[in-house]
Each structure stands twice: as C-alpha cells, then as structure tokens.
Design an enzyme around this catalytic site. Structure first.
Site, PDB file in Angstrom:
ATOM      1  N   GLN A  63       0.813  -1.209   0.000  1.00 25.77           N
ATOM      2  CA  GLN A  63       0.000   0.000   0.000  1.00 25.77           C
ATOM      3  C   GLN A  63       0.850   1.265   0.000  1.00 25.77           C
ATOM      4  O   GLN A  63       0.506   2.259  -0.647  1.00 25.77           O
ATOM      5  CB  GLN A  63      -0.932   0.005   1.217  1.00 25.77           C
ATOM      6  CG  GLN A  63      -1.876   1.188   1.281  1.00 25.77           C
ATOM      7  CD  GLN A  63      -2.807   1.269   0.086  1.00 25.77           C
ATOM      8  OE1 GLN A  63      -3.166   0.241  -0.501  1.00 25.77           O
ATOM      9  NE2 GLN A  63      -3.202   2.472  -0.294  1.00 25.77           N
ATOM     10  N   GLU A  64       1.957   1.227   0.707  1.00 27.59           N
ATOM     11  CA  GLU A  64       2.779   2.427   0.848  1.00 27.59           C
ATOM     12  C   GLU A  64       3.630   2.724  -0.388  1.00 27.59           C
ATOM     13  O   GLU A  64       3.805   3.884  -0.759  1.00 27.59           O
ATOM     14  CB  GLU A  64       3.697   2.295   2.068  1.00 27.59           C
ATOM     15  CG  GLU A  64       2.984   2.376   3.410  1.00 27.59           C
ATOM     16  CD  GLU A  64       2.588   3.803   3.779  1.00 27.59           C
ATOM     17  OE1 GLU A  64       2.332   4.618   2.881  1.00 27.59           O
ATOM     18  OE2 GLU A  64       2.537   4.102   4.983  1.00 27.59           O
ATOM     19  N   SER A  65       4.185   1.701  -1.014  1.00 28.95           N
ATOM     20  CA  SER A  65       5.159   1.964  -2.082  1.00 28.95           C
ATOM     21  C   SER A  65       5.059   1.050  -3.289  1.00 28.95           C
ATOM     22  O   SER A  65       5.829   1.218  -4.240  1.00 28.95           O
ATOM     23  CB  SER A  65       6.575   1.845  -1.514  1.00 28.95           C
ATOM     24  OG  SER A  65       6.852   0.484  -1.173  1.00 28.95           O
TER      25      SER A  65
END
Length: 208
Positions: A63-65
């Site tokens: 989700q973050e990267s």
C-alpha cells in the site's frame, strides 16, 4: 455494417466472459500480478524478530510503495514502508543503531524500521489492526482521537486502513510462505476455498 457489428459484439462478449472466468477461477495467476511479493526474506526475518504478522508487513509495503524502494512521498516519507526521516531516526535510537537518512532507501533497513514501528503500535493499541494502521498512516494522535470517540477514521486514513486490510487478505491467500514458521497466534486463518469442479457442480459461474 450489421455483420461487422455482430462480429465485434461476439468478440467483445467472448473476451468479457474469458476475462471473468480468468478473474474468478484463477485468482492465483492474476493475484500475484496485482499483489507482488519481494524482499520476503526480510519480511519473514523481522516478522519473527518483532513478533508481528508477516502478511501485515507485506500489505503495508504494497500500500505504501508498491514495493518500490526508491519511493518518496510529497511529505518526505521514504522507501518501502514510507518511513519519515524523523521517525527513522527515533527508531534507530531505540534499536541502538547509527542513523543516516539515505539508510531508508535500503530495503532491509526500511523493513526493519517499519516492522518495529508496526509492533510498537500493535502493543500500544492492544493488537487492534484498525487502530495501529490508523496510527501508522496518520500518526498516533489520529488513532487516539478515533479511539477516544469510539468512531471510525475519515478521509485518507480510512482509505488506508481499508486498503491495507484488503491487501493483507490477498497476501494471506496468495503467499502461504508468509505464515510458515509464524507463531500460531499470529497466523491468519483463511476459509477453505471450493475447487473449480465444486464451483462447476454448483453451477456458480461467477462464484465469489
């Protein structure tokens, strides 16, 4: 003209049905393309070291990267798990490590710090996934306000929590290796899925 329209309609219908069958009956194939897994050796290593679910770590990275170790957000968060430099410096201090900002681009270091932070938040919020993810995304103050009001997060944080939980369910299903050797209390139970033949026998073409 009519024949051309009919041909196009037939081709479109064929592609649509083929796509739907592929989507519902062969989730492993498309799932691994949509939800990739990299650096699993580091994910498993620090999952065990900090006693936090490997599937949760994998989902947060996704989700973050999207597993891009060079990712930098507009706010300045860096790397796979989008660690802010100030947070990274604080975590390094807690772990007794020297810190430089460029260390956050290193996959192992980023996963080590992010996993430690997830565990720290998990302990703070009694293992509640919603609260710890809200804190990871918006900061502990956001989760504390949500907890005090017994409400739900809003805006970006609400979307982040939902997206990570959805991603974790996919990582649980797609990558059994992430749960191998895990403490039994950390394992996420996946309901048994019907086989293709069972789906056909039930006549559920679009079985979910």
């Amino acid at each position: 003209m009519k024949k051309t329209i009919v041909k196009i309609s037939i081709i479109f219908s064929f592609l649509l049905v083929t796509g739907l069958i592929f989507y519902f009956y062969f989730p492993q194939i498309w799932g691994e393309a949509v939800y990739p897994l990299k650096y699993d050796e580091y994910i498993l290593k620090y999952s065990k070291r900090f006693n936090i679910r490997a599937t949760l770590i994998a989902a947060v990275i996704f989700q973050e990267s999207r597993y891009n170790s060079d990712s930098v957000s507009r706010a300045g968060a860096i790397g796979l798990m989008q660690i802010m430099p100030g947070t990274g410096r604080s975590i390094a201090g807690k772990l007794g490590e020297h810190f430089q900002i460029n260390m956050l681009y290193d996959p192992e270091t980023n996963i080590r710090y992010g996993s430690w932070y997830l565990k720290n938040l998990s302990d703070k919020y009694g293992g509640n996934t919603d609260y710890l993810l809200a804190a990871y995304n918006g900061g502990p103050a956001v989760a504390d306000r949500w907890l005090a009001a017994r409400g739900a997060p809003a805006g970006e944080t609400k979307g982040f929590v939902a997206s990570v939980k959805k991603a974790e369910s996919m990582y649980v299903t797609l990558y059994p290796v992430l749960q191998e050797g895990q403490d039994v209390n950390l394992r996420v139970v996946v309901p048994p899925q019907p086989t293709l033949w069972e789906k056909v026998k039930k006549g559920l073409l679009f079985y979910k």
